[in-house]
Write an enzyme that holds these catalytic residues in place. Structure first.
Site, PDB file in Angstrom:
ATOM      1  N   ASP A 156      -8.466  25.699 -37.422  1.00 44.22           N
ATOM      2  CA  ASP A 156      -9.025  24.976 -36.289  1.00 44.22           C
ATOM      3  C   ASP A 156     -10.309  24.345 -36.783  1.00 44.22           C
ATOM      4  OD1 ASP A 156      -8.626  24.211 -33.516  1.00 44.22           O
ATOM      5  OD2 ASP A 156     -10.551  25.175 -33.166  1.00 44.22           O
ATOM      6  N   LYS A 166     -12.581  14.037 -51.152  1.00 38.47           N
ATOM      7  CA  LYS A 166     -12.680  14.835 -49.935  1.00 38.47           C
ATOM      8  C   LYS A 166     -12.279  16.283 -50.193  1.00 38.47           C
ATOM      9  CE  LYS A 166     -11.088  15.355 -45.166  1.00 38.47           C
ATOM     10  NZ  LYS A 166     -10.130  14.964 -44.127  1.00 38.47           N
TER      11      LYS A 166
END
Length: 206
Positions: free
Chosen positions: A71, A182
């Protein structure tokens, strides 16, 4: 916790699934929720950690597999941490129940209209939860990446708010930097690094 070699990735977000698979130890065989045609559970936790645990336990129970769930979201300082755990549904309302990434980005830019660069600081936050078969143990790992919100979208890579988020030390957004960079510096990369250390040494610290 026994050493895990097969792991269900508890997400229906294709972008997250791709990043997690790229960063997990290579000896782990990963499965996706699409294989089981499972919808995501209701995420009614108060924190990223709460929601990652909800998802990992749910998918593990449904499949009888050890499960890793993520999450994550964006926290903007001047917006008191919003959109936070509501990042994926930031622009959702009664008329638009399934807000797209573009909807969310447009709303964020509107909220920050006129805010100067020094006050556009933010961070991406990721919480991972891993649960073994039978829900005997749950472990969580967290990572953050500081940066700022640009005044317009740039780049074609990534998903979510990647086209708006410029990490500290860089002049390009995640969407411009691409997955190779990233996956070295992101919130998810940092959380997964902690997880990988645990998976390789599951009995340390016990």
């Amino acid at each position: 916790m026994k050493k895990i070699t097969i792991l269900l990735i508890g997400t229906n977000n294709k972008g997250k699934l791709k990043e997690i698979r790229a960063l997990l130890p290579k000896y782990i065989k990963t499965l996706s929720t699409s294989k089981f045609n499972l919808k995501s559970p209701r995420e009614n936790g108060k924190t990223f950690e709460d929601n990652s645990i909800i998802k990992s336990k749910y998918f593990s129970k449904k499949t009888n597999l050890s499960c890793l769930a993520d999450d994550s979201g964006l926290e903007v300082d001047i917006l008191n941490g919003q959109p936070g755990i509501h990042s994926a549904r930031y622009a959702s309302d009664k008329q638009n129940k399934n807000a797209s990434d573009n909807d969310n980005n447009t709303k964020l830019l509107t909220e920050l209209a006129g805010v100067p660069d020094p006050e556009r600081s933010a961070q991406f936050c990721c919480a991972l939860a891993i649960v073994t078969v039978g829900q005997i143990e749950t472990k969580t790992f967290k990572g953050t990446c500081r940066g700022r919100i640009s005044k317009s979208e740039t780049g074609k890579h990534g998903f979510g708010y990647d086209s708006l988020f410029i990490p500290d030390g860089y002049s390009q957004s995640f969407a411009e930097l691409g997955p190779k960079t990233k996956n070295l510096i992101s919130h998810r990369a940092k959380a997964l690094s902690k997880l990988a250390n645990f998976l390789n040494n599951p009995y340390e610290g016990r």
